[in-house]
Design an enzyme around this catalytic site. Structure first.
Site, mmCIF file in Angstrom:
data_model
loop_
_atom_site.group_PDB
_atom_site.id
_atom_site.type_symbol
_atom_site.label_atom_id
_atom_site.label_comp_id
_atom_site.label_asym_id
_atom_site.label_seq_id
_atom_site.Cartn_x
_atom_site.Cartn_y
_atom_site.Cartn_z
ATOM 1 N N HIS A 1 5.385 6.868 -3.842
ATOM 2 C CA HIS A 1 5.792 7.401 -2.541
ATOM 3 C C HIS A 1 7.221 7.926 -2.553
ATOM 4 C CE1 HIS A 1 2.657 4.303 -1.769
ATOM 5 N NE2 HIS A 1 2.159 5.327 -1.099
ATOM 6 N N SER B 1 -1.212 7.188 2.849
ATOM 7 C CA SER B 1 0.065 6.501 3.024
ATOM 8 C C SER B 1 1.243 7.434 3.253
ATOM 9 C CB SER B 1 0.357 5.620 1.812
ATOM 10 O OG SER B 1 0.363 6.392 0.634
ATOM 11 N N ASP C 1 8.978 4.122 -4.585
ATOM 12 C CA ASP C 1 8.264 3.260 -5.522
ATOM 13 C C ASP C 1 7.492 4.155 -6.492
ATOM 14 O OD1 ASP C 1 6.035 4.129 -4.101
ATOM 15 O OD2 ASP C 1 5.705 2.235 -3.068
#
Length: 345
Positions: A323, A42, A320
């Site tokens: 990340h 991600s 978050d």
């Protein structure tokens, strides 16, 4: 090591991804980067999970609220992600499109795409548990991409030039260590599991090399013990970084860097650069005000401590619980881009 709750918290929103390339453009006045290709998790994913049957996706508000038009594109952050910034920094393009985006334009193919899948990893168990695209399967997508590129360019020599002059950006290992390893601690020591991850990285790089790739930028893991998801594990009074988890990440990063140094002598014509994500982010965490940050322990969004997103994500090192924020990426990217230019020239 208290991995278990961190593992649970990262299940829905974790990350991994590979690399990039530039199409007939100069960087630093000396090297033509044809395209950028990104693989892994991600940190690099720009939307490949959107149509997967997985919880590891973020094509919904408040993700993307600081992106162009305030649109949630499937990027794991409040705005652009690291692969976008590398693509722009190498003068390839401003945004790196997701290969699995159904609206992907054939005009985007010559300058590179992203194959990374949030929640993925080098260990097949990591990807399968998340329902996302395992890194070796991302390589299969790359093979399919080359076939499509041949159809667009219609010149084998030009296709070969694009592939060989591209930069391959890879981010893998974060989810393997944060999600999968805690379930395997009875089976593997830290040493044996990190050795496995390095072996799988070696296999990945050699697979891409066999397909024509020559310029590799490989990211180390983040300081996993300092992620908000780790800080907010049960019993962690004071929300401090979890040193044992950081130590595991550091062990992997050291082994990965050594492997990349060794590959220079094994694969003729290939160039490798180790991209240190651990120390630049740790520096932001330890010296936040120097870069204009206020909060290093919490995510701006999507945590029990922040059920309502914060008003200004630029004050947070993390968007978050797993990340970095767009500003964090923007802060650490320039030196990394210069290092890539210097070492892949």
């Amino acid at each position: 090591m208290n991995f278990s709750l961190l593992s649970t918290m990262l299940m829905a929103l974790s990350s991994v991804c590979l690399f990039f390339v530039g199409y007939a453009q100069q960087f630093s006045g000396s090297v033509a980067v044809s395209a950028l290709f990104a693989f892994g998790d991600s940190i690099l994913d720009t939307g490949n999970n959107n149509n997967l049957n997985t919880l590891s996706k973020c094509n919904f508000f408040p993700y993307g609220r600081n992106f162009i038009g305030g649109k949630a594109t499937g990027r794991f952050g409040n705005g652009r992600v690291f692969s976008d910034m590398i693509a722009e920094g190498l003068n390839v393009k401003k945004l790196l499109p997701a290969y699995r985006d159904p609206n992907l334009s054939k005009n985007d193919l010559p300058t590179g795409v992203c194959f990374a899948s949030g929640g993925s990893g080098l260990d097949e168990r990591t990807a399968r548990s998340q329902g996302v695209i395992w890194v070796p399967d991302q390589v299969k997508d790359f093979k399919e991409y080359i076939m499509k590129l041949n159809g667009v360019v219609r010149d084998k020599r030009k296709v070969n030039a694009i592939i060989s002059n591209a930069v391959y950006l890879i981010s893998a290992g974060n989810n393997d260590l944060a999600i999968t390893y805690p379930t395997l601690m009875a089976q593997y020591t830290v040493s044996t599991y990190t050795d496995l991850l390095v072996t799988w990285t070696d296999n990945l790089l050699k697979s891409l090399y066999a397909m024509g790739a020559r310029k590799f930028a490989v990211l180390g893991t983040l300081p996993l013990g300092c992620l908000p998801g780790a800080r907010h594990t049960g019993g962690n009074f004071g929300n401090i970084c979890l040193v044992p988890i950081n130590q595991v990440a550091a062990i992997f990063n050291q082994k990965l860097s050594a492997k990349l140094n060794n590959l220079h002598t094994i694969l003729p014509g290939a160039k490798f650069v180790y991209v240190d994500m651990y120390n630049p982010l740790l520096n932001l965490i330890n010296n936040p005000r120097a870069s204009g940050f206020i909060d290093v322990a919490d995510g701006c969004c999507c945590m029990p401590t922040s059920p309502v997103p914060c008003p200004d994500a630029s004050q947070y090192v993390f968007w978050d619980f797993a990340h970095p924020s767009e500003k964090s990426y923007m802060t650490i990217a320039p030196k990394i881009i210069e290092g890539i230019k210097k070492n892949l020239a």
